[in-house]
Design a protein around this motif. Sequence first.
Motif, PDB file in Angstrom:
ATOM      1  N   GLY A   1       0.941  -1.286  -0.078  1.00 30.98           N
ATOM      2  CA  GLY A   1      -0.112   0.013   0.033  1.00 30.98           C
ATOM      3  C   GLY A   1       0.829   1.118  -0.114  1.00 30.98           C
ATOM      4  N   GLU A   2       2.146   1.251  -0.190  1.00 32.63           N
ATOM      5  CA  GLU A   2       2.911   2.484   0.012  1.00 32.63           C
ATOM      6  C   GLU A   2       3.261   2.855  -1.320  1.00 32.63           C
ATOM      7  OE1 GLU A   2       6.580   2.194   2.783  1.00 32.63           O
ATOM      8  OE2 GLU A   2       7.381   1.403   0.693  1.00 32.63           O
ATOM      9  N   VAL A   3       3.539   4.042  -1.620  1.00 31.23           N
ATOM     10  CA  VAL A   3       4.065   4.744  -2.718  1.00 31.23           C
ATOM     11  C   VAL A   3       5.536   5.079  -2.647  1.00 31.23           C
ATOM     12  CG1 VAL A   3       3.958   6.400  -4.562  1.00 31.23           C
ATOM     13  CG2 VAL A   3       1.780   5.618  -3.457  1.00 31.23           C
ATOM     14  N   ARG A   4       6.283   4.083  -3.287  1.00 33.07           N
ATOM     15  CA  ARG A   4       7.868   4.703  -3.074  1.00 33.07           C
ATOM     16  C   ARG A   4       8.202   5.391  -4.453  1.00 33.07           C
ATOM     17  NH1 ARG A   4      12.860   4.212  -0.418  1.00 33.07           N
ATOM     18  NH2 ARG A   4      11.720   2.506   0.841  1.00 33.07           N
ATOM     19  N   GLY A   5       8.790   6.572  -4.022  1.00 32.80           N
ATOM     20  CA  GLY A   5       9.294   7.461  -5.128  1.00 32.80           C
ATOM     21  C   GLY A   5      10.774   7.057  -5.320  1.00 32.80           C
ATOM     22  N   ILE A   6      11.090   6.990  -6.604  1.00 31.08           N
ATOM     23  CA  ILE A   6      12.634   6.842  -7.006  1.00 31.08           C
ATOM     24  C   ILE A   6      12.792   8.069  -8.211  1.00 31.08           C
ATOM     25  CG2 ILE A   6      14.614   5.451  -7.953  1.00 31.08           C
ATOM     26  CD1 ILE A   6      12.901   3.104  -7.405  1.00 31.08           C
ATOM     27  N   VAL A   7      13.690   8.909  -7.630  1.00 28.01           N
ATOM     28  CA  VAL A   7      13.960  10.077  -8.284  1.00 28.01           C
ATOM     29  C   VAL A   7      15.287  10.359  -8.402  1.00 28.01           C
ATOM     30  CG1 VAL A   7      14.137  11.626  -6.137  1.00 28.01           C
ATOM     31  CG2 VAL A   7      13.062  12.548  -8.292  1.00 28.01           C
ATOM     32  N   GLY A   8      15.439  11.108  -9.627  1.00 28.76           N
ATOM     33  CA  GLY A   8      16.931  11.299 -10.139  1.00 28.76           C
ATOM     34  C   GLY A   8      16.843  11.967 -11.796  1.00 28.76           C
ATOM     35  N   GLU A   9      18.381  12.163 -12.024  1.00 27.73           N
ATOM     36  CA  GLU A   9      18.045  12.727 -13.278  1.00 27.73           C
ATOM     37  C   GLU A   9      18.086  11.713 -14.486  1.00 27.73           C
ATOM     38  OE1 GLU A   9      21.449  15.598 -13.931  1.00 27.73           O
ATOM     39  OE2 GLU A   9      21.822  14.712 -11.996  1.00 27.73           O
ATOM     40  N   SER A  10      17.725  11.914 -15.656  1.00 29.37           N
ATOM     41  CA  SER A  10      17.638  11.251 -16.731  1.00 29.37           C
ATOM     42  C   SER A  10      19.139  10.292 -16.728  1.00 29.37           C
ATOM     43  CB  SER A  10      17.662  11.887 -18.370  1.00 29.37           C
ATOM     44  OG  SER A  10      16.572  12.554 -18.095  1.00 29.37           O
ATOM     45  N   GLY A  11      18.732   9.015 -16.992  1.00 32.13           N
ATOM     46  CA  GLY A  11      20.176   8.184 -17.046  1.00 32.13           C
ATOM     47  C   GLY A  11      20.690   7.832 -15.802  1.00 32.13           C
ATOM     48  N   CYS A  12      20.217   8.145 -14.739  1.00 42.05           N
ATOM     49  CA  CYS A  12      20.836   7.676 -13.363  1.00 42.05           C
ATOM     50  C   CYS A  12      20.420   6.306 -12.904  1.00 42.05           C
ATOM     51  CB  CYS A  12      20.417   8.724 -12.385  1.00 42.05           C
ATOM     52  SG  CYS A  12      18.488   8.481 -11.942  1.00 42.05           S
ATOM     53  N   GLY A  13      19.719   5.464 -13.742  1.00 41.02           N
ATOM     54  CA  GLY A  13      19.629   4.184 -13.524  1.00 41.02           C
ATOM     55  C   GLY A  13      18.267   3.904 -12.841  1.00 41.02           C
ATOM     56  N   LYS A  14      17.230   4.785 -12.811  1.00 40.36           N
ATOM     57  CA  LYS A  14      16.123   4.619 -12.451  1.00 40.36           C
ATOM     58  C   LYS A  14      15.296   3.493 -13.007  1.00 40.36           C
ATOM     59  CE  LYS A  14      14.217   8.776 -13.426  1.00 40.36           C
ATOM     60  NZ  LYS A  14      15.265   9.844 -14.247  1.00 40.36           N
ATOM     61  N   SER A  15      14.895   3.824 -14.294  1.00 37.38           N
ATOM     62  CA  SER A  15      14.313   2.491 -15.089  1.00 37.38           C
ATOM     63  C   SER A  15      15.025   1.381 -15.083  1.00 37.38           C
ATOM     64  CB  SER A  15      14.309   3.124 -16.478  1.00 37.38           C
ATOM     65  OG  SER A  15      13.279   4.376 -16.552  1.00 37.38           O
TER      66      SER A  15
ATOM     67  N   ILE B   1       7.532   7.803   0.505  1.00 43.06           N
ATOM     68  CA  ILE B   1       8.784   7.540   0.785  1.00 43.06           C
ATOM     69  C   ILE B   1       9.696   7.513  -0.384  1.00 43.06           C
ATOM     70  CG2 ILE B   1       8.738   5.002   0.871  1.00 43.06           C
ATOM     71  CD1 ILE B   1      10.620   5.003   3.395  1.00 43.06           C
ATOM     72  N   VAL B   2      10.985   8.192  -0.440  1.00 46.73           N
ATOM     73  CA  VAL B   2      11.618   8.563  -1.434  1.00 46.73           C
ATOM     74  C   VAL B   2      13.077   8.052  -1.576  1.00 46.73           C
ATOM     75  CG1 VAL B   2      12.361  10.279  -3.012  1.00 46.73           C
ATOM     76  CG2 VAL B   2      10.385  10.719  -1.786  1.00 46.73           C
ATOM     77  N   THR B   3      13.386   7.463  -2.715  1.00 51.26           N
ATOM     78  CA  THR B   3      14.757   7.011  -2.590  1.00 51.26           C
ATOM     79  C   THR B   3      15.480   8.061  -3.927  1.00 51.26           C
ATOM     80  OG1 THR B   3      14.458   4.887  -2.174  1.00 51.26           O
ATOM     81  CG2 THR B   3      16.489   5.380  -3.545  1.00 51.26           C
ATOM     82  N   VAL B   4      16.464   8.707  -3.443  1.00 54.40           N
ATOM     83  CA  VAL B   4      17.207   9.604  -4.718  1.00 54.40           C
ATOM     84  C   VAL B   4      18.350   8.849  -5.220  1.00 54.40           C
ATOM     85  CG1 VAL B   4      18.127  11.880  -4.945  1.00 54.40           C
ATOM     86  CG2 VAL B   4      16.483  11.422  -3.209  1.00 54.40           C
ATOM     87  N   MET B   5      18.287   8.846  -6.443  1.00 53.19           N
ATOM     88  CA  MET B   5      19.207   7.838  -6.960  1.00 53.19           C
ATOM     89  C   MET B   5      20.323   9.107  -7.812  1.00 53.19           C
ATOM     90  SD  MET B   5      17.933   4.519  -8.583  1.00 53.19           S
ATOM     91  CE  MET B   5      19.390   4.008  -9.328  1.00 53.19           C
ATOM     92  N   TYR B   6      21.392   8.714  -7.732  1.00 57.68           N
ATOM     93  CA  TYR B   6      22.620   9.487  -8.556  1.00 57.68           C
ATOM     94  C   TYR B   6      23.510   8.608  -9.192  1.00 57.68           C
ATOM     95  CZ  TYR B   6      25.805  12.984 -10.119  1.00 57.68           C
ATOM     96  OH  TYR B   6      26.584  13.960 -10.790  1.00 57.68           O
ATOM     97  N   ALA B   7      23.616   8.620 -10.634  1.00 59.45           N
ATOM     98  CA  ALA B   7      24.673   7.805 -11.304  1.00 59.45           C
ATOM     99  C   ALA B   7      24.756   6.471 -10.919  1.00 59.45           C
ATOM    100  CB  ALA B   7      26.060   8.486 -11.139  1.00 59.45           C
ATOM    101  N   GLY B   8      23.468   5.694 -10.802  1.00 57.73           N
ATOM    102  CA  GLY B   8      23.440   4.295 -10.823  1.00 57.73           C
ATOM    103  C   GLY B   8      23.254   3.862  -9.298  1.00 57.73           C
ATOM    104  N   ALA B   9      23.379   4.759  -8.193  1.00 55.91           N
ATOM    105  CA  ALA B   9      23.304   4.413  -6.984  1.00 55.91           C
ATOM    106  C   ALA B   9      22.209   5.170  -6.219  1.00 55.91           C
ATOM    107  CB  ALA B   9      24.701   4.482  -6.289  1.00 55.91           C
TER     108      ALA B   9
END
Lengths: 347, 357
Positions: A52-66, A242-250
């Motif tokens: 039931g939780e919405v987990r956001g994954i955020v970061g620039e294009s090409g940071c590995g989110k998808s 709740i959010v995870t911020v990604m940068y350059a693959g991590a």
Amino acid sequence: MTDKNDNNGTSSVMQAADNSPLLQVSDLRTYFFTREGTVKAVDGVSFTVRKGEVRGIVGESGCGKSMTAMSILRLIDKPGRIVSGEVLFKGQNLRKMSRREMTAIRGKHISVIFQEPRSSLNPVFKVGNQLVEVLRIHKGGKRKAQREEAVELLREVGIPDPGRRISNYPHEMSGGMAQRVMIAMGMACAPDLLIADEPTTALDVTIQAQVLDLIRQLRDDHRMAVILITHDMGIVAEMADIVTVMYAGASVEEAETEALFENPLHPYTQGLIASIPVMGEVKERLDVIPGTVPDLIDMPPGCRFAPRCRARVEHGLTQCEIEEPHMIEAEPGHSVRCWLYEGEKTS
Amino acid sequence: MVSFLARRLTLAIPVLLGILFVTFALSRLLPGDPCRSALGEHATDEICDAFNERYGLNDSIPEQFRIYINDVLHGDLGDSIRFGRPVDELMVERLPVTVELSFYAMLFAVLVGIPLGMVSAYYHNSAADVGTMIGANIGVSMPVFWLGLMLSYVFGVALKDTPLWLPPSGRLTAGVSIQPFYEAWGWNVNPDTLTFSGFLANINTLNAVLVGDWAGLRDALKHMILPAIALGTIPLAIIARMTRSSLLEVLGMNYVRTARAKGVRESQVVLKHAFRNAMLPVVTIIGLSLGSLLSGAVLTETIFGLSGVGRILYDSITGRDYTVVQAFTLIIAVIFVFINLIVDTLYAYLDPRIRLE
């Protein structure tokens, strides 16, 4: 709207208390082995998603989110490969499953909606057939009943005149309609987890809001978990628990949405939040993070963000360019990967 | 779909008229004298005058064209100058040979080429892919006459008296004949006048199936194998390469990813979701190759002793046999137009986006 949000917030926290995580990703690494070198598209991502939780994954294009999302479903094409890490879904390791078992998970227990709705639907089949296909694969049953169910699903996602629309081809639909079809397909088997990969990026702003509302409403109705992948901090603020911020693959920072926006710890997150234009505030220039994302083949040895990091210079940190920082819990429920905080803890 | 077909058919009319004009004009533009080609260099002027008078060659060119159009529209293709027989008789004899040969060559090319291309695309950059593509390149660059001669040498001569032996020439073994289906069915037709039945009966394999002559069918098919392989190798290689590149592109499409994410089995992802999209350019290539097979099988027909369209066209051009050149060019053009019509229809079937436009 706010009222509704608050309710969800509390209920998901309550759920979290008595439930083990639905999805647990730990130290996931997906590399692409190209002729030019190894592209570390996903390089050490960990997070959990509760029911039931919405987990956001955020970061620039090409940071590995998808790529993170695709890795969860094991939909990485050659020359890419998941090299390490664990993906536990309801306690089962998806990485250890056979191809057949994995196929049974996709679309039924975990489904995905993608960024480009119109090109994500097969142009040569009617949308109804594409929708029925999901039902046929995972549920079986009579053809006629499946068709009726498909019409019902289209109605549920707010497509007007679904009985007629079901015979449309994707090119006969607008982007917003196509995305609703994609969502209907994702919802067809009432999955436990919906991965929404930039679901509104290709849509008009008004349609964006409708689609986000729809996802939220479906989440409420079916108590499913959502992984929301986006580069748009506004969408994260509005949608995610709740959010995870990604940068350059991590992953570089993780916190509940409110905490993250109120008190961003990582210099990168601070930059991201500062770069959001605020209505009514006139600026000469928008705040930008200087520099560009590092080459994923030739990653800097220490912290990936170090070359662009203002805080590093301000605090005179030297360790950043030598050794990679670790993900540590700087505050309760708020983790960050930065020497700024690791230094505090260790010293 | 009906209006789509009607529109395409209407569009074909000016094309066919254009073809009539061009073939007529081109054959008149050829240097050389039909009379002396037919009667020999020592024909006297008087004899030639009589000859030209008889075939209407003394009339002015526009007048000849008027008469020609008039006759064609009445279904009269004229008489051959060299053979002294009506052209439609020749057509009933020759056309089925080429149609049959082209059909089996294309069947071979499609049945082998498309799977090879698919395997190649799916396992791209693997050994299977590299091997197939090297093979395809060899196939494309191999001259037909050389391949034909090698095939007939290996299977017709070197393997003689083994079970692998295949007849290197002709359409049927001497002594074997298949009863025309219209006779077997007791139709009361005169084979000289009813050209369409005659045409069908002359397609040996089809005729054999129609009368249920399985030994005859076997014999006819055996004779088709080597020429069909020789003629089909180049289209096969082209089809394989086209299928590969097209499927490779489609496999990278977003909707293929969607299909996988939906839980569609991998075989279905490729065979259902990707295949239909990937076939669009391949269908075009098949149509174009089939058209060129029909007109360009001269070498194969010569090597395998088949008297088809290619050979009679070649002989008629060198012999200035205007009526035959015009008639066969016209019929090939008509077939070409119809193949294109089928290709367009298939296109519309394969891709719904085309139906609207």
